[in-house]
Write a protein that holds these residues in place. Sequence first.
Motif, PDB file in Angstrom:
ATOM      1  N   ALA A 148       0.849  -1.092  -0.079  1.00  0.00           N
ATOM      2  CA  ALA A 148       0.195  -0.005  -0.021  1.00  0.00           C
ATOM      3  C   ALA A 148       1.312   1.378  -0.213  1.00  0.00           C
ATOM      4  CB  ALA A 148      -0.327  -0.284   1.041  1.00  0.00           C
ATOM      5  N   THR A 149       2.038   1.295   0.819  1.00  0.00           N
ATOM      6  CA  THR A 149       2.827   2.348   0.671  1.00  0.00           C
ATOM      7  C   THR A 149       3.401   2.984  -0.660  1.00  0.00           C
ATOM      8  OG1 THR A 149       3.666   2.036   3.144  1.00  0.00           O
ATOM      9  CG2 THR A 149       5.304   2.940   1.965  1.00  0.00           C
ATOM     10  N   ASN A 150       3.784   1.775  -0.944  1.00  0.00           N
ATOM     11  CA  ASN A 150       4.420   1.336  -2.880  1.00  0.00           C
ATOM     12  C   ASN A 150       3.115   2.321  -3.294  1.00  0.00           C
ATOM     13  OD1 ASN A 150       6.445   0.313  -4.788  1.00  0.00           O
ATOM     14  ND2 ASN A 150       4.976  -0.518  -4.820  1.00  0.00           N
ATOM     15  N   TYR A 151       2.190   1.620  -3.618  1.00  0.00           N
ATOM     16  CA  TYR A 151       1.286   2.341  -4.253  1.00  0.00           C
ATOM     17  C   TYR A 151       0.581   3.436  -4.115  1.00  0.00           C
ATOM     18  CZ  TYR A 151      -2.332   1.812  -7.351  1.00  0.00           C
ATOM     19  OH  TYR A 151      -3.616   2.132  -8.919  1.00  0.00           O
ATOM     20  N   ALA A 152       0.716   3.566  -2.926  1.00  0.00           N
ATOM     21  CA  ALA A 152       0.542   5.421  -2.856  1.00  0.00           C
ATOM     22  C   ALA A 152       1.118   5.875  -3.015  1.00  0.00           C
ATOM     23  CB  ALA A 152       0.188   5.686  -1.409  1.00  0.00           C
ATOM     24  N   SER A 153       2.123   6.243  -3.320  1.00  0.00           N
ATOM     25  CA  SER A 153       3.211   6.734  -3.819  1.00  0.00           C
ATOM     26  C   SER A 153       3.735   6.426  -5.777  1.00  0.00           C
ATOM     27  CB  SER A 153       5.174   5.754  -2.857  1.00  0.00           C
ATOM     28  OG  SER A 153       6.443   6.943  -3.290  1.00  0.00           O
ATOM     29  N   ARG A 201       1.014   8.979  -6.808  1.00  0.00           N
ATOM     30  CA  ARG A 201       0.999  10.014  -6.022  1.00  0.00           C
ATOM     31  C   ARG A 201       2.693  11.375  -6.316  1.00  0.00           C
ATOM     32  NH1 ARG A 201       2.917  14.305  -2.469  1.00  0.00           N
ATOM     33  NH2 ARG A 201       5.197  13.107  -0.943  1.00  0.00           N
ATOM     34  N   ASN A 202       3.955  10.274  -6.529  1.00  0.00           N
ATOM     35  CA  ASN A 202       5.630  10.942  -6.851  1.00  0.00           C
ATOM     36  C   ASN A 202       5.420  10.868  -8.170  1.00  0.00           C
ATOM     37  OD1 ASN A 202       5.396  11.452  -4.526  1.00  0.00           O
ATOM     38  ND2 ASN A 202       6.185   9.342  -4.204  1.00  0.00           N
ATOM     39  N   ASP A 203       6.823  11.443  -8.749  1.00  0.00           N
ATOM     40  CA  ASP A 203       6.740  11.577 -10.556  1.00  0.00           C
ATOM     41  C   ASP A 203       7.821  10.962 -10.433  1.00  0.00           C
ATOM     42  OD1 ASP A 203       4.719  13.197 -11.376  1.00  0.00           O
ATOM     43  OD2 ASP A 203       5.447  14.693 -11.111  1.00  0.00           O
ATOM     44  N   GLU A 204       8.073   9.876  -9.781  1.00  0.00           N
ATOM     45  CA  GLU A 204       9.800   8.756  -9.807  1.00  0.00           C
ATOM     46  C   GLU A 204       9.693   8.409 -11.256  1.00  0.00           C
ATOM     47  OE1 GLU A 204      11.671   7.324  -6.079  1.00  0.00           O
ATOM     48  OE2 GLU A 204       9.183   6.879  -6.468  1.00  0.00           O
ATOM     49  N   PRO A 205      10.268   8.602 -12.408  1.00  0.00           N
ATOM     50  CA  PRO A 205      10.704   7.493 -13.529  1.00  0.00           C
ATOM     51  C   PRO A 205      10.339   6.057 -12.931  1.00  0.00           C
ATOM     52  CG  PRO A 205      12.404   9.057 -12.791  1.00  0.00           C
ATOM     53  CD  PRO A 205      11.405   9.068 -11.717  1.00  0.00           C
ATOM     54  N   PHE A 206       9.911   5.061 -14.080  1.00  0.00           N
ATOM     55  CA  PHE A 206       9.727   3.887 -13.890  1.00  0.00           C
ATOM     56  C   PHE A 206      10.969   3.164 -14.656  1.00  0.00           C
ATOM     57  CE2 PHE A 206       7.720  -0.151 -14.911  1.00  0.00           C
ATOM     58  CZ  PHE A 206       7.179  -0.283 -13.583  1.00  0.00           C
ATOM     59  N   ALA A 207      11.217   1.594 -14.782  1.00  0.00           N
ATOM     60  CA  ALA A 207      12.728   1.366 -15.454  1.00  0.00           C
ATOM     61  C   ALA A 207      12.220  -0.127 -15.121  1.00  0.00           C
ATOM     62  CB  ALA A 207      13.663   1.579 -14.250  1.00  0.00           C
ATOM     63  N   LYS A 208      13.037  -0.939 -16.384  1.00  0.00           N
ATOM     64  CA  LYS A 208      12.679  -2.063 -16.856  1.00  0.00           C
ATOM     65  C   LYS A 208      13.772  -2.378 -17.093  1.00  0.00           C
ATOM     66  CE  LYS A 208      10.321  -6.184 -19.107  1.00  0.00           C
ATOM     67  NZ  LYS A 208      10.417  -6.614 -17.753  1.00  0.00           N
ATOM     68  N   VAL A 209      14.389  -3.601 -17.006  1.00  0.00           N
ATOM     69  CA  VAL A 209      16.017  -4.210 -17.104  1.00  0.00           C
ATOM     70  C   VAL A 209      15.097  -4.717 -18.756  1.00  0.00           C
ATOM     71  CG1 VAL A 209      17.803  -6.139 -17.544  1.00  0.00           C
ATOM     72  CG2 VAL A 209      17.064  -3.770 -15.322  1.00  0.00           C
ATOM     73  N   LEU A 232      10.205   3.003   2.058  1.00  0.00           N
ATOM     74  CA  LEU A 232       9.103   2.106   1.193  1.00  0.00           C
ATOM     75  C   LEU A 232       8.546   4.090   1.532  1.00  0.00           C
ATOM     76  CD1 LEU A 232       8.024   0.058   4.672  1.00  0.00           C
ATOM     77  CD2 LEU A 232       8.865  -0.530   2.331  1.00  0.00           C
ATOM     78  N   ARG A 233       8.446   5.363   1.622  1.00  0.00           N
ATOM     79  CA  ARG A 233       7.970   6.443   1.985  1.00  0.00           C
ATOM     80  C   ARG A 233       8.397   6.452   0.145  1.00  0.00           C
ATOM     81  NH1 ARG A 233      10.117   9.078   7.556  1.00  0.00           N
ATOM     82  NH2 ARG A 233       8.381   7.612   8.803  1.00  0.00           N
ATOM     83  N   PHE A 234       9.328   6.644  -0.261  1.00  0.00           N
ATOM     84  CA  PHE A 234       9.062   6.913  -1.488  1.00  0.00           C
ATOM     85  C   PHE A 234       9.188   8.121  -1.811  1.00  0.00           C
ATOM     86  CE2 PHE A 234       9.478   3.327  -2.634  1.00  0.00           C
ATOM     87  CZ  PHE A 234       8.717   1.955  -3.072  1.00  0.00           C
ATOM     88  N   THR A 235       9.055   9.498  -1.242  1.00  0.00           N
ATOM     89  CA  THR A 235       9.408  10.714  -0.732  1.00  0.00           C
ATOM     90  C   THR A 235      10.680  11.291  -0.484  1.00  0.00           C
ATOM     91  OG1 THR A 235       8.319  11.111   1.660  1.00  0.00           O
ATOM     92  CG2 THR A 235       7.101  10.270  -0.743  1.00  0.00           C
ATOM     93  N   ASP A 236      10.225  12.754  -0.230  1.00  0.00           N
ATOM     94  CA  ASP A 236      11.813  13.463   0.030  1.00  0.00           C
ATOM     95  C   ASP A 236      11.600  13.568   1.393  1.00  0.00           C
ATOM     96  OD1 ASP A 236      11.349  15.926  -2.456  1.00  0.00           O
ATOM     97  OD2 ASP A 236      12.912  14.159  -2.615  1.00  0.00           O
ATOM     98  N   THR A 237      13.022  14.047   1.945  1.00  0.00           N
ATOM     99  CA  THR A 237      13.221  14.194   3.320  1.00  0.00           C
ATOM    100  C   THR A 237      12.688  14.822   4.032  1.00  0.00           C
ATOM    101  OG1 THR A 237      15.518  15.035   3.161  1.00  0.00           O
ATOM    102  CG2 THR A 237      15.280  13.081   3.226  1.00  0.00           C
TER     103      THR A 237
END
Length: 448
Positions: free
Chosen positions: A81-86, A89-97, A412-417
Amino acid sequence: MLEFEYAQVAQEKILDKYGTLYGISKDLVDRIGKGTATPEELTTYTQNADRLVAKFKADMRQTEPEAYSDLDIEIITAMAATNYASFQRNDEPFAKVVPPASVAESLKGNKPPAFYGFGASLRHSENLAPDQVVSQFGLDYKDTPYLFKDGDADKPVPFLFSVVSPMNQDLRDTLRVPLDPRIFERIAKLADDPTRSDLIREMASTMTSKDVAYIAVRATGSKAETDALVQKYKDLGYAVRAKSADPPFTGNTMPQYGQTLENERSFSDLIQEMCAAPSSGKTPLGGEGTAIYLSVPKRGDTGTGDPTLPRGSDKIKIAEWNGRQWEMTASKEDLDEHYDRALAGLSDHAKATLKSQMVTHDTLTAAFAEGRAREPAGAELKPQAKKGLKGHENRVKRSIVAKVLGRLIAALRFTDTDKDKKKKKKKKNADGSDERQESQRQRASSGD
């Protein structure tokens, strides 16, 4: 914010399970957060936090879903749930090998970058060496292109290609959380359990909704049983995938080792993967600025340090999607230099094996020329990315290994400090509300 509340639950539950084994109590974590812990207590934490996380990873990876305890299910629920909420909400790039052979095919087809199978936010891999990525994401499965023979031993390849996209709404709407049905059913029970906290029930309800969960059925029973299970969830309206028995899928959203690196130590981060669900009816597309990268060992890296710490890598951009077509960006000199770095120190036999897997600049150039001869894919196929990749390098590079547990859970939070957030001033709208309040109202009205 939801991810902070969810992450706090995950932190507390992990401490409930393992904290006493390593001398990390909730009281100690509170005092560390308040700055009142003694130097000795800080030493206790820093020496044992990584062991706690590694223990949790190993237990989850090596335990079949039906053997998970109720506490394990609560931890998995809170982490997912933490991962999905982040992710939402957030604009982190998504990656795949991706396999080397697919790079030339992408340029040759000149089609919008599509994501298939499992992937994760870029922060989970951008600070790792290629061999660490292989072990961390469970890429050492049977017949994998990510291992090579060096004498009698199978070793992780020293170079990797990856596709990285800026976050866009198409990715948010299409990528889902993979769950084994045995885990899914127990999370669903949490959602309906009046004895659980409101927060646990809220998280469980979110993770079992049809537009979030992706049911990945492993062939653990007979074919008839597997087929019946697949059909059951399809009839309920869920995206379903069968035949996911092999690594790296574990059913709990965390990748696992394959067969080769099971006893190897690796960087200890709680990776949460997402998946492009094949029966969801849509393949997620990367946005403008999506790029293909080659990663090799960082210059000067001898690989002799602590294997649980991220060693980093050096990257070269091979090509970039401009919204209508691919553009080649790598020169032959740069590509060859990075390949030479990857092969440094290996035996002649290993070098010959790896060279046969490398995509040469000539091959890429020919594929690019063939792709450019095709009609451009068209701007209408271009998902609008909120932010590009530029500037991402200075964002969110925290790991569960390095910080106190209050910050350790930032993996787990994936947010800024918090420190960074305090520096940001709220901008007021015309009605006096700040942007965060307005964003919340907009998400509520749009159903996000």
